[in-house]
Write an enzyme that holds these catalytic residues in place. Structure first.
Site, PDB file in Angstrom:
ATOM      1  N   ASP A  92      26.569  12.114 -12.910  1.00  0.00           N
ATOM      2  CA  ASP A  92      25.766  12.504 -14.030  1.00  0.00           C
ATOM      3  C   ASP A  92      24.291  12.674 -13.068  1.00  0.00           C
ATOM      4  OD1 ASP A  92      23.788  12.948 -15.727  1.00  0.00           O
ATOM      5  OD2 ASP A  92      24.367  11.323 -17.253  1.00  0.00           O
ATOM      6  N   HIS A 124      14.819  13.768 -20.925  1.00  0.00           N
ATOM      7  CA  HIS A 124      15.014  13.488 -22.672  1.00  0.00           C
ATOM      8  C   HIS A 124      13.711  14.341 -23.052  1.00  0.00           C
ATOM      9  CE1 HIS A 124      17.771  10.098 -21.807  1.00  0.00           C
ATOM     10  NE2 HIS A 124      18.331  11.213 -21.835  1.00  0.00           N
ATOM     11  N   GLU A 132      28.910  17.293 -19.141  1.00  0.00           N
ATOM     12  CA  GLU A 132      27.600  17.659 -19.824  1.00  0.00           C
ATOM     13  C   GLU A 132      26.921  18.988 -19.226  1.00  0.00           C
ATOM     14  OE1 GLU A 132      24.450  14.750 -18.432  1.00  0.00           O
ATOM     15  OE2 GLU A 132      23.222  15.527 -20.152  1.00  0.00           O
ATOM     16  N   HIS A 156      27.666   7.200 -27.562  1.00  0.00           N
ATOM     17  CA  HIS A 156      26.320   7.935 -27.569  1.00  0.00           C
ATOM     18  C   HIS A 156      26.495   9.111 -28.311  1.00  0.00           C
ATOM     19  CE1 HIS A 156      27.680  10.875 -24.580  1.00  0.00           C
ATOM     20  NE2 HIS A 156      28.290   9.577 -24.016  1.00  0.00           N
ATOM     21  N   HIS A 159      20.717  16.255 -26.240  1.00  0.00           N
ATOM     22  CA  HIS A 159      19.175  15.650 -26.606  1.00  0.00           C
ATOM     23  C   HIS A 159      18.693  17.035 -25.883  1.00  0.00           C
ATOM     24  CE1 HIS A 159      19.340  15.158 -21.964  1.00  0.00           C
ATOM     25  NE2 HIS A 159      20.200  14.298 -22.156  1.00  0.00           N
ATOM     26  N   ASP A 184       0.914  -1.160   0.205  1.00  0.00           N
ATOM     27  CA  ASP A 184      -0.149  -0.031  -0.077  1.00  0.00           C
ATOM     28  C   ASP A 184       0.884   1.187  -0.150  1.00  0.00           C
ATOM     29  OD1 ASP A 184       1.026  -0.295   2.510  1.00  0.00           O
ATOM     30  OD2 ASP A 184      -1.038  -0.041   3.594  1.00  0.00           O
ATOM     31  N   TYR A 234      34.892   6.581 -23.035  1.00  0.00           N
ATOM     32  CA  TYR A 234      34.807   5.354 -22.180  1.00  0.00           C
ATOM     33  C   TYR A 234      35.930   4.374 -22.779  1.00  0.00           C
ATOM     34  CZ  TYR A 234      30.628   8.228 -21.724  1.00  0.00           C
ATOM     35  OH  TYR A 234      29.881   9.407 -21.758  1.00  0.00           O
ATOM     36  N   GLU A 236      27.077  16.703 -24.196  1.00  0.00           N
ATOM     37  CA  GLU A 236      27.536  15.769 -23.286  1.00  0.00           C
ATOM     38  C   GLU A 236      28.459  14.716 -23.883  1.00  0.00           C
ATOM     39  OE1 GLU A 236      24.592  12.786 -21.735  1.00  0.00           O
ATOM     40  OE2 GLU A 236      22.835  14.263 -22.569  1.00  0.00           O
ATOM     41  N   ASP A 239      20.418  18.484 -16.253  1.00  0.00           N
ATOM     42  CA  ASP A 239      21.096  17.295 -16.658  1.00  0.00           C
ATOM     43  C   ASP A 239      22.480  17.712 -16.750  1.00  0.00           C
ATOM     44  OD1 ASP A 239      21.794  14.665 -17.363  1.00  0.00           O
ATOM     45  OD2 ASP A 239      20.682  14.939 -19.410  1.00  0.00           O
ATOM     46  N   ARG A 258      32.724  11.695 -18.846  1.00  0.00           N
ATOM     47  CA  ARG A 258      31.663  12.775 -19.691  1.00  0.00           C
ATOM     48  C   ARG A 258      31.590  14.042 -18.928  1.00  0.00           C
ATOM     49  NH1 ARG A 258      28.068   9.161 -19.513  1.00  0.00           N
ATOM     50  NH2 ARG A 258      26.866   9.854 -17.817  1.00  0.00           N
ATOM     51  N   HIS A 299      24.617   4.128 -18.072  1.00  0.00           N
ATOM     52  CA  HIS A 299      23.450   4.097 -17.381  1.00  0.00           C
ATOM     53  C   HIS A 299      23.571   3.498 -15.853  1.00  0.00           C
ATOM     54  CE1 HIS A 299      20.746   5.827 -20.905  1.00  0.00           C
ATOM     55  NE2 HIS A 299      21.837   6.650 -20.429  1.00  0.00           N
TER      56      HIS A 299
HETATM   57  N1  GLY Z   1      21.291  11.674 -17.678  1.00  0.00           N
HETATM   58  C1  GLY Z   1      20.821  11.240 -18.648  1.00  0.00           C
HETATM   59  C2  GLY Z   1      21.459  11.928 -19.779  1.00  0.00           C
HETATM   60  O1  GLY Z   1      22.668  12.383 -19.679  1.00  0.00           O
HETATM   61  O2  GLY Z   1      20.858  11.677 -20.918  1.00  0.00           O
HETATM   62 MN    MN Z   2      21.841  14.089 -20.661  1.00  0.00          MN
HETATM   63 MN    MN Z   3      22.924  13.307 -17.907  1.00  0.00          MN
END
Ligand code: GLY
Ligand code: MN
Ligand code: MN
Length: 477
Positions: free
Chosen positions: A258, A359, A405, A348, A352, A37, A386, A382, A269, A403, A241
């Protein structure tokens, strides 16, 4: 806060884009059970939030351009003394008329009786299928009910049009008020990243950095995070991720964080990567400088008239060139780019859209071409490298994940980086980390982290006492 006038403006703009004799219907998210619950914290659907600002579950927005008794109808929960004592306040029908600008409101429990009537004789329904599948079924049921009344002179809507298509194009362009919300989310989150850089040290767990991030965000008004934080140290930084966040930080490693707070529904982000010890090793620094160079080159490509892919192309070029210079890729840069050889290290894309969703919505291509950037859009930049457990490269380069970003707004004159308060040059990072490491670290961190560290210290002391005793007893023997 986004004020009521802006919500009204958004609904009016949407209705202007709708055809005559049409109706738009949008249900919000329901509560989600976490276990038995206990529910997850409620968060409305972003489309619904964008048009209403209404933060309660079990609500349905209906827009009917030209309706005499009001174009904006909101179905929501009724007021209920007992429920409100147990579970919290409800606006109720009067509340949504007074505080949310609805023209007309009905209890959500009456929707079966009322909504089909509102759809009568409309030719088109603007609706997004596939999000709330139960509601999709109910909507089809109401349309079928109307179809059965055809001999009584009732016309059922014959056409469904994707509502998200119109709405997402609107959401892509942020108003000044929205930018204000995004700046607040960005500022708070930058402070949180600074805090983490100051307290970062070996023997903390990744989740303890995460905890400090949550604390700083929530304490400063970002009641939620925009997404689960990624705190990946060493090889974990190479998992894009990664959210387990359960490893001890080790002094030779980098840690990739991140994480971004959400303010009034608006996301930030941000990723920063730094050495646990406070000082980059030679290899870490070489790769870090390369990612930073790529990120700055990509940001330079953000301006009105540039196309969506230009920042990515700029980042790929810098990264490929740099990887060749460092001996991690071999061959001609243009050929390596054409063959996408960089994807072994950079798999990647460079960003975005960002807004109510991390996103965020909005098309990236128009007529199958990358769309032009325009003032008012907000995107992330970003790039990363890696190396992973790549056997083709020397050991010293392996398992490094980096990374960087930032959140970037397209302005009329170019761009504005909303997240520039999070340090990102090597010198800035080493300086802020050094400033955190002078003085008593325990003054800078919150109680639960302090307690864990104290326990660890005590365990270390006992362990070293035991070793001394053992050594003594060995000597005695
Ligand atoms: N935190 C997810 C991305 O950077 O797209
Ligand atoms: Mn991002
Ligand atoms: Mn991110």
């Amino acid at each position: 806060m986004i004020d009521i006038k802006e919500f009204t403006r958004r609904r009016k703009n949407l209705m202007q884009d709708m055809d005559a004799d049409s109706i738009a219907i949008l249900a919000t998210a329901g509560e989600q059970v976490r276990n038995r619950d206990v529910n997850y914290a409620f968060r409305p659907d972003s489309d619904f939030l964008y048009l209403t600002g209404f933060w309660e579950p079990e609500a349905v927005l209906v827009l009917i351009p030209g309706r005499k008794h009001g174009e904006y109808v909101l179905f929501c929960r009724e007021k209920d003394e007992t429920q409100e004592v147990w579970h919290g306040r409800r606006a109720g029908q009067e509340g949504v008329l007074d505080s949310y600008g609805a023209d007309d409101s009905f209890p959500i429990t009456d929707i079966d009786e009322i909504l089909p009537g509102l759809m009568e004789n409309k030719t088109r329904v603007y609706y997004t299928m596939g999000i709330h599948t139960d509601f999709d079924q109910r909507l089809m049921g109401w349309v079928n009910q109307l179809k059965q009344k055809i001999r009584m002179g009732v016309n059922a809507p014959g056409e469904f049009v994707a509502l998200d298509h119109l709405l997402h194009e609107m959401r892509l362009f942020k108003s000044l008020n929205e930018i204000r919300m995004m700046k607040k989310a960005a500022t708070v989150s930058c402070r949180a990243h600074q805090r983490l850089m100051k307290i970062c040290q070996a023997e903390l767990y990744e989740y303890q950095l995460e905890a400090e991030f949550i604390h700083e965000c929530m304490f400063n008004g970002c009641r939620d995070l925009a997404y689960p934080s990624i705190v990946g140290s060493g090889e974990n930084g190479c998992i894009l991720h990664y959210t387990e966040n359960n490893r001890l930080l080790s002094s030779g490693d980098l840690v990739l964080v991140d994480a971004g707070g959400e303010y009034q529904g608006y996301a930030s982000d941000i990723t920063r990567t730094y050495p646990v010890s406070g000082q980059f090793s030679t290899e870490q620094k070489a790769l870090y400088e390369l990612v930073l160079e790529a990120q700055l080159a990509a940001i330079e490509m953000v301006y009105p008239g540039s196309h969506w892919n230009a920042p990515h192309e700029a980042a790929v070029k810098v990264i490929t060139r740099g990887l060749v210079r460092l001996g991690l890729l071999k061959g001609r840069v243009d050929k390596l780019i054409k063959d996408e050889a960089y994807k072994a290290f950079y798999m990647h894309r460079t960003g975005h859209w960002l807004g109510l969703d991390v996103h965020d919505v909005g098309d990236y291509k128009v007529d199958n071409e990358w769309r032009m950037l325009e003032a008012g859009m907000v995107l992330t930049i970003e790039p990363g490298i890696y190396t992973g457990d790549n056997r083709r490269i020397a050991k010293k380069w392996r398992n490094i994940g980096i990374r960087i970003e930032d959140d970037v707004r397209v302005t009329r004159g170019g761009h504005e980086v909303l997240t520039s308060n999070a340090p990102k040059t090597v010198a800035e990072i080493e300086a802020i980390m050094a400033s955190g490491q002078t003085g008593n670290i325990e003054d800078k961190i919150s109680e639960p982290v302090k307690k864990t560290m104290a326990k660890k210290k005590a365990r270390k002391k006992t362990a070293s006492k035991r070793t001394t005793l053992r050594k003594k007893s060995i000597r005695r023997k």
